[in-house]
Scaffold this motif. Structure first.
Motif, PDB file in Angstrom:
ATOM      1  N   ASP A 196       5.947   6.082   3.566  1.00 39.18           N
ATOM      2  CA  ASP A 196       4.563   6.104   3.112  1.00 39.18           C
ATOM      3  C   ASP A 196       4.193   4.824   2.389  1.00 39.18           C
ATOM      4  O   ASP A 196       3.322   4.800   1.538  1.00 39.18           O
ATOM      5  CB  ASP A 196       4.328   7.321   2.212  1.00 39.18           C
ATOM      6  N   VAL A 197       4.942   3.780   2.687  1.00 38.93           N
ATOM      7  CA  VAL A 197       4.655   2.486   2.066  1.00 38.93           C
ATOM      8  C   VAL A 197       4.310   1.497   3.162  1.00 38.93           C
ATOM      9  O   VAL A 197       4.999   1.415   4.173  1.00 38.93           O
ATOM     10  CB  VAL A 197       5.876   1.986   1.251  1.00 38.93           C
ATOM     11  N   TRP A 198       3.235   0.827   2.950  1.00 40.73           N
ATOM     12  CA  TRP A 198       2.845  -0.216   3.910  1.00 40.73           C
ATOM     13  C   TRP A 198       2.956  -1.559   3.219  1.00 40.73           C
ATOM     14  O   TRP A 198       2.584  -1.702   2.047  1.00 40.73           O
ATOM     15  CB  TRP A 198       1.400  -0.032   4.379  1.00 40.73           C
ATOM     16  N   SER A 199       3.493  -2.546   3.952  1.00 40.68           N
ATOM     17  CA  SER A 199       3.447  -3.888   3.374  1.00 40.68           C
ATOM     18  C   SER A 199       2.460  -4.678   4.194  1.00 40.68           C
ATOM     19  O   SER A 199       2.461  -4.623   5.422  1.00 40.68           O
ATOM     20  CB  SER A 199       4.823  -4.528   3.396  1.00 40.68           C
ATOM     21  N   MET A 200       1.623  -5.401   3.496  1.00 42.57           N
ATOM     22  CA  MET A 200       0.592  -6.153   4.179  1.00 42.57           C
ATOM     23  C   MET A 200       0.914  -7.625   4.071  1.00 42.57           C
ATOM     24  O   MET A 200       1.221  -8.139   2.986  1.00 42.57           O
ATOM     25  CB  MET A 200      -0.766  -5.883   3.537  1.00 42.57           C
ATOM     26  N   LYS A 201       0.869  -8.289   5.196  1.00 46.80           N
ATOM     27  CA  LYS A 201       1.129  -9.730   5.194  1.00 46.80           C
ATOM     28  C   LYS A 201      -0.104 -10.462   5.642  1.00 46.80           C
ATOM     29  O   LYS A 201      -0.830  -9.999   6.516  1.00 46.80           O
ATOM     30  CB  LYS A 201       2.309 -10.042   6.110  1.00 46.80           C
ATOM     31  N   ILE A 238       0.862  -1.181   0.000  1.00 47.07           N
ATOM     32  CA  ILE A 238       0.000   0.000   0.000  1.00 47.07           C
ATOM     33  C   ILE A 238       0.904   1.238   0.000  1.00 47.07           C
ATOM     34  O   ILE A 238       1.876   1.289   0.758  1.00 47.07           O
ATOM     35  CB  ILE A 238      -0.911   0.019   1.238  1.00 47.07           C
ATOM     36  N   SER A 239       0.605   2.190  -0.844  1.00 47.01           N
ATOM     37  CA  SER A 239       1.405   3.410  -0.839  1.00 47.01           C
ATOM     38  C   SER A 239       0.507   4.605  -1.177  1.00 47.01           C
ATOM     39  O   SER A 239      -0.587   4.440  -1.718  1.00 47.01           O
ATOM     40  CB  SER A 239       2.542   3.292  -1.855  1.00 47.01           C
ATOM     41  N   ARG A 276      -5.975   8.723  -3.093  1.00 51.00           N
ATOM     42  CA  ARG A 276      -4.535   8.792  -3.324  1.00 51.00           C
ATOM     43  C   ARG A 276      -3.823   7.476  -2.978  1.00 51.00           C
ATOM     44  O   ARG A 276      -2.646   7.334  -3.180  1.00 51.00           O
ATOM     45  CB  ARG A 276      -3.920   9.922  -2.474  1.00 51.00           C
ATOM     46  N   TYR A 277      -4.542   6.555  -2.359  1.00 53.11           N
ATOM     47  CA  TYR A 277      -3.887   5.307  -1.931  1.00 53.11           C
ATOM     48  C   TYR A 277      -3.845   4.304  -3.053  1.00 53.11           C
ATOM     49  O   TYR A 277      -4.828   4.090  -3.760  1.00 53.11           O
ATOM     50  CB  TYR A 277      -4.632   4.698  -0.732  1.00 53.11           C
ATOM     51  N   LEU A 278      -2.682   3.709  -3.174  1.00 54.73           N
ATOM     52  CA  LEU A 278      -2.516   2.645  -4.155  1.00 54.73           C
ATOM     53  C   LEU A 278      -2.395   1.320  -3.404  1.00 54.73           C
ATOM     54  O   LEU A 278      -1.469   1.121  -2.617  1.00 54.73           O
ATOM     55  CB  LEU A 278      -1.257   2.897  -4.986  1.00 54.73           C
ATOM     56  N   VAL A 279      -3.375   0.436  -3.585  1.00 55.72           N
ATOM     57  CA  VAL A 279      -3.353  -0.866  -2.930  1.00 55.72           C
ATOM     58  C   VAL A 279      -3.128  -1.918  -4.009  1.00 55.72           C
ATOM     59  O   VAL A 279      -3.978  -2.115  -4.869  1.00 55.72           O
ATOM     60  CB  VAL A 279      -4.675  -1.139  -2.176  1.00 55.72           C
ATOM     61  N   GLN A 280      -1.953  -2.530  -3.960  1.00 52.92           N
ATOM     62  CA  GLN A 280      -1.611  -3.478  -5.028  1.00 52.92           C
ATOM     63  C   GLN A 280      -1.361  -4.875  -4.471  1.00 52.92           C
ATOM     64  O   GLN A 280      -0.560  -5.028  -3.540  1.00 52.92           O
ATOM     65  CB  GLN A 280      -0.335  -3.017  -5.732  1.00 52.92           C
TER      66      GLN A 280
END
Lengths: 355, 589
Positions: free
Chosen positions: B336-341, B88-89, B286-290
């Motif tokens: 500003d980057v989130w990593s989701m596990k 997520i960024s 504005r959030y990019l969820v990839q």
């Protein structure tokens, strides 16, 4: 022998063939009923093989044409020094070792003509007692089995009498019935020899070859065994061929005596004749070696020079000439013939050519 | 007592002087077998060996029966596995929505960014001119020039070539006027045309929207939908309208479809209007969820949830996944980057678990209980050992016996066969045969039988040689001649007189070769060519140690199997030595 082998390379094929052919010419015997065993020109040659192909290059002439007869119920003593072929004679008679030539008549029947079944039937009638009481008993069998196995095999007695018979035999041979469960290692030499005797006698034989049965035993036991053998002879009317190198034992037990030297029977006669009047120089030498239990008495001993020649390459002429004190020129060239000096007393020696 | 003895002795002597040597008072008489047994149990080493072997037998046969687990039962354990699931960024760069049929290359995109920053209206890239128009904050529409006509100056006149068939001579006149006036623009039929000059060549072009530059990210409800210039432009305009304090609900039409937009927490929610119904269509923020995996599609709901949680600064949450599985997710922020596990509960093989109360010796690399495998492996190793030795002994005794008893040619022949067998390199042969069976996919049970036969056939020469030698020497013993003289049949002579006398050596060599066979079997199984899965054998248990890591870190897997082999082979060797001593007649009772 090395010489002989070397010669073998140079001789022609014919010579070689001639040398290796065993002479099987003899006058066939006519059976007389009073004799249980008649041996005629019996030969036993052991092959010597050599080379890569294991070709026969010669023979050890262990028994080189001997003839004798044994009357029913008598004992013949066979004497001679070690290696002269006494044991081989005994074994060849029993067909435990194949003959090379000659005749062996047992009760008028040629032993070597029998087929397998007939031989099997004959076996119990001719028995043997061995010299070494230790190696002649299987260490893993109890005594009862050693003695009784062949009894059952040949059906000597009906099955219900088997145990009784075994006990009787053992008792006759000076063993106790309770010994049956024991193993050979638990017995002394004398006892073992009695077991061997019991084994032979359990088959109810007519003729027994005693192959130096007492030479492995000490003197007191020797006497026991000899007496036992004589008692049993009376009891069962046995005929013995008693092989020994001990002349005093032979003197004690024998009726007739044969003296062997290097595969030949050099003298044969009744005990009386031979002990009274030994003819052959070898017999004389042997008899002069009998110890006399009298330290004051001077003995004129005839000492034999050298040792017994190789039976693979026996001397030419008379085989004894190399050691004979009365050797003559003829002895070195010509093989002497058997001559009867007295009735029933035969000798093979050139000394008696004129008689 | 002594007197009694003496009396009895003398009595006996008197009864029969020849029995003087006998007495009934001797110690209890033992048969040779009993004697051997007595000597054997006096030998401490032999007893130790016997205890080892008995223990191994109980362990293998009774133990396997008592163990609650089956030979090849695998065990599983629950583990939480965390997989990278999404990134997520917050988007800070322009994204370009390019109209269909147009090209807006990367170099032009870079030029645009520069122009936008400098607030230039016109920019060019690769000799193509573009112009941009700011529609709202961070929303720019980019126009490209499409050539419709070209003109060449010929003296005072212009040769005009029209590329668009809808244009006519009036347009040509307007175009030449514009050239001669030196104007950059001219209007014709309501459209504005741009004139550009290159030496004496002039072109007239019309401005067309090529791309839309925007910073919001559009997430659509359907995976098939992608960005559309017209839709995005209208949506952006509506978004800006709401942001600047216009009506909270904006409506716009794109491609003949009516859309409605509302804004919630700076996120535009766009729905398709179908009659009275509102159908969820897209979200913009504005959030990019990839997703990490290309085959995963995130629903709008999930993305919204994730964005909310990111904004709230939550680090772990659960969510009902689309396939009904309850997933636990973690969010990890860096800048500003989130990593989701995604943390998933899965059942995996319980491999190399350390010894505990459930698995006293742990589990091996296949997730099987090591202790149970050891017990069943012991069974197989011992059974193979015994059967192989029985085969070996049988062939050895028969051939050795024939060679020894009949001698001469037969002896020669059999001994040459023995020589041939002795010169076969057995390990390479076994390896080749094992590989062959691998290639043929032989059933593990059948394979085990083949293994026994092969080992047995390879092992007999030693025994044959021994038996032959023994029988050769026994055959000439006087008791054998005596047996012949008493007329005992050949078969009885062999089996009653010869064989029992060979027995001691036979028992000793068989016992000693048992250890050897078990070792060979382990070696072959260790190499993966002997006993195969699912069957266990001590050798193939050690086979689990295929690398240094396992060897040094999971000692509990291979040490016990090695220990079992050691104990068994040692035990058999001790018993063999003990028997040899016990059978030796020179030993004292």
């Amino acid at each position: 022998m090395a010489n002989k082998l070397k010669n073998a390379n140079t001789e022609t094929r014919e010579e070689r063939k001639k040398r290796l052919t065993i002479d099987n010419n003899y006058e066939p015997l006519v059976h007389e009923d009073k004799y249980i065993l008649e041996v005629n020109e019996l030969k036993r040659y052991f092959e010597i093989k050599d080379g890569v192909l294991q070709r026969i290059v010669g023979y050890v002439r262990a028994v080189d044409g001997i003839s004798f007869k044994i009357e029913r119920g008598t004992t013949m003593g066979l004497v001679g020094e070690s290696g002269c072929g006494k044991t081989t004679v005994g074994r060849t008679i029993l067909r435990l070792s194949e003959k090379s030539a000659g005749q062996v008549l047992f009760n008028g029947q040629e032993v070597y003509d029998l087929n397998k079944e007939e031989l099997q039937k004959m076996r119990p009638k001719m028995q043997i007692i061995f010299q070494d009481p230790y190696s002649s008993l299987s260490p893993r069998l109890p005594i009862g089995e050693i003695i009784g196995e062949a009894v059952r095999e040949h059906g000597i007695v009906p099955e219900e009498r088997y145990t009784e018979y075994l006990d009787e035999i053992m008792e006759n041979c000076g063993l106790q019935p309770y010994h049956k469960q024991r193993y050979p290692h638990e017995f002394s030499g004398g006892q073992r020899q009695r077991i061997c005797i019991a084994r032979a006698l359990a088959l109810n034989p007519e003729f027994v070859v005693c192959d130096e049965p007492v030479s492995a035993l000490d003197v007191s036991i020797q006497a026991q065994i000899i007496n036992l053998l004589m008692d049993l002879q009376d009891k069962y009317n046995l005929t013995y061929l008693f092989i020994s190198h001990d002349l005093s034992v032979v003197e004690h037990i024998s009726d007739t005596i044969g003296v062997m030297y290097l595969g030949d029977l050099v003298e044969f006669g009744s005990k009386k004749d031979i002990f009274r009047n030994p003819l052959h120089p070898y017999t004389k030498a042997l008899f002069s070696a009998i110890p006399i239990p009298d330290p004051t008495k001077q003995v004129n001993r005839i000492l034999l020079e050298g040792s017994i020649p190789s039976p693979a390459n026996p001397p030419k002429g008379c085989k004894f000439h190399t050691r004979c004190s009365e050797c003559m020129e003829i002895c070195k060239v010509e093989v002497p013939k058997q001559k009867e000096i007295e009735p029933g007393h035969q000798v093979v020696c050139h000394l008696y050519n004129d008689k | 007592m002594n007197n009694d003895l003496k009396n009895k002795d003398t009595q006996e002597k008197n009864n029969n002087p020849q029995m003087a040597l006998d007495d009934e008072q001797r110690i209890k008489v033992l048969s040779p077998g009993m004697l051997v047994f007595k000597r054997f149990i006096r030998n401490k080493l032999a007893i130790t060996g016997s205890i080892f072997i008995v223990a191994m037998f109980i362990f293998s046969f009774v133990g396997g029966w008592l163990m609650p687990y089956r030979e090849s039962e695998t065990f599983k354990k629950e583990v939480e596995m965390s997989k990278d699931y999404a990134g997520i960024s917050i988007n800070k760069d322009y994204k370009f929505v390019i109209d269909e049929g147009y090209d807006f290359p990367l170099s032009a995109q870079a030029q645009f960014v520069q122009a936008a920053n400098k607030e230039d209206e016109v920019f060019s890239s690769l000799d193509i001119a573009y112009s941009q128009k700011k529609l709202a904050e961070d929303v720019h529409l980019i126009y490209g020039l499409q050539q419709v006509a070209s003109a060449t100056a010929l003296g005072g006149n212009y040769a005009i070539e029209l590329e668009d068939s809808t244009l006519n001579a009036d347009f040509s006149a307007a175009f030449s006027d514009a050239i001669s006036e030196g104007a950059a623009f001219f209007e014709f039929g309501g459209n504005e045309y741009v004139v550009s000059q290159e030496r004496k060549n002039y072109t007239a072009g019309v401005l067309q929207p090529v791309a839309l530059a925007l910073k919001n990210i559009y997430d659509y409800a359907s995976p098939e939908t992608s960005n559309n210039l017209d839709f995005c432009m209208k949506s952006e305009i509506a978004f800006a309208e709401i942001a600047s304090g216009g009506a909270a609900v904006q409506e716009f039409t794109s491609g003949g479809v009516k859309y409605q937009m509302t804004v919630e927490n700076d996120r535009a929610i766009i729905s398709e209007v179908k009659g009275d119904e509102l159908i969820e269509y897209a979200n913009a923020s504005r959030y990019l969820v990839q997703p990490i995996y290309a085959d995963v599609f995130f629903t709008l709901e999930f993305k919204t949830k994730v964005i909310e949680l990111v904004e709230a600064g939550v680090e772990e949450f659960t969510y009902d996944h689309i396939d009904g599985k309850l997933g636990t997710y973690t969010l990890h922020r860096s800048n500003d980057v989130w990593s989701m596990k995604w943390i998933e509960e899965t059942r995996v093989l319980d491999t190399f678990s350390f010894p505990d109360s459930v698995h006293p010796l742990g589990t091996d690399g296949n997730g099987m209980d090591v202790l149970t495998r050891l017990m069943y492996g012991g069974r197989i190793s011992l059974i193979i050992g015994f059967i192989v030795v029985i085969i070996e002994t049988f062939i050895g005794v028969v051939l050795g016996g024939i060679a020894g008893y009949f001698g001469k040619f037969v002896d020669n022949l059999i001994m040459r066969i023995v020589d041939i067998f002795n010169s076969i390199p057995s390990l390479p042969l076994l390896i080749i045969l094992g590989a062959m069976m691998d290639a043929q996919r032989v059933d593990p049970m059948v394979r085990m039988m083949y293994l026994m036969i092969i080992l047995g056939v390879l092992g007999w020469p030693g025994i044959a040689r021994l038996v032959r030698g023994q029988i050769l020497s026994l055959r000439e013993q006087e008791f054998m001649i005596a047996a012949e003289a008493t007329g005992i049949s050949v078969s009885k002579r062999i089996f009653k007189h010869l064989v029992p006398n060979v027995m001691p050596q036979l028992i000793v060599i068989s016992t000693l070769s048992l250890g050897g066979v078990i070792l060979t079997e382990s070696v072959i199984s260790f190499l993966g060519l002997g006993v195969k899965f699912p069957f266990a054998s001590w050798g193939n248990i050690i086979n689990a140690v295929s690398n240094v890591y396992v060897m040094t870190n999971y000692l509990f897997v291979w040490i016990p199997a090695g220990f079992c082999i050691l104990i068994t082979v040692l035990g058999f060797n001790f018993i063999g030595d003990g028997l040899r001593d016990a059978f030796d007649p020179k030993m004292k009772r």
